[in-house]
Design an enzyme around this catalytic site. Structure first.
Site, PDB file in Angstrom:
ATOM      1  CE1 TYR A  29     -21.592  53.740  25.913  1.00 20.94           C
ATOM      2  CE2 TYR A  29     -21.057  55.895  25.008  1.00 20.94           C
ATOM      3  CZ  TYR A  29     -20.663  54.724  25.623  1.00 20.94           C
ATOM      4  OH  TYR A  29     -19.348  54.538  25.963  1.00 20.94           O
ATOM      5  CE  LYS A  33     -19.215  56.707  29.039  1.00 21.08           C
ATOM      6  NZ  LYS A  33     -18.082  55.787  29.204  1.00 21.08           N
TER       7      LYS A  33
END
Length: 210
Positions: A29, A33
């Protein structure tokens, strides 16, 4: 926030957009990003199909909360299941900046406005979203929100027990594809200080709601 940190080494971050920090994401994750922020920044000043210029900037919310937050609802329901007691999983000195969802939305509106100005400083840059919310540990912040609802502070769960639970939950995710809020990644980042001191007040003329 996770485009920057906390990193996989658990190094604390206390600073602003130009503070030197070892950006080494340890979770898919956080890696995604970071990659998206790099792509958006790279796209700044590019020419689009009609010959016009595309200007971009990145906004980094640091722990969003507000109306409709499903995570806060889950935490509240867990507390009610334990007799309106919040058992703590985070060290008190693991300080995190939090931002109200309305401030994040307003920053996006202001970014669209100011990025169009000739000579705008925000083009191609990244900024943390901020407000007047207190910087404290995740547990203490959640307690501030839920204390008016009758939730009381409980004892701290020992770290060895938390590690045992996270290992079990990680195995369940791998074997049965059953994710859990408490895992090695969330335990590490929640117990790592990430306090952002922002510069966007002057660049965006931002006056936060909360």
């Amino acid at each position: 926030m996770e485009a920057i940190g906390p990193n996989k080494h658990g190094n604390p971050f206390i600073g602003h957009e130009h503070t030197l920090y070892d950006i080494s994401p340890g979770h898919v994750y956080a890696k995604s990003k970071r990659m998206v922020e790099q792509l958006v920044t790279k796209a700044n000043n590019s020419v689009i199909m009609n010959g016009a210029k595309l200007y971009t900037c990145c906004l980094r919310p640091t722990g969003i909360y507000g109306g409709g937050d499903k995570l806060t609802k889950v935490f509240y329901e867990q507390c009610t299941q334990h007799g309106n007691i919040m058992y703590r999983t985070v060290d008190d000195d693991a300080v995190h900046s939090r931002v109200y969802v309305g401030n994040v939305a307003w920053m996006h509106v202001l970014a669209v406005k100011y990025i169009q100005y000739p000579g705008s400083e925000i083009k191609g840059n990244a900024y943390f979203c901020y407000g007047y919310s207190p910087s404290c540990s995740y547990d203490m912040f959640n307690l501030l929100l839920m204390k008016p609802l009758g939730i009381e502070q409980g004892s701290r769960i020992p770290r060895w027990m938390l590690k045992m639970y996270t290992c079990k939950n990680d195995m369940k995710r791998i074997l049965f594809r059953k994710p859990s809020l408490l895992n090695n990644y969330t335990l590490k980042i929640s117990n790592t200080t990430f306090e952002a001191r922002q510069q966007c007040r002057t660049r965006f003329q931002l006056l936060p709601y909360l």
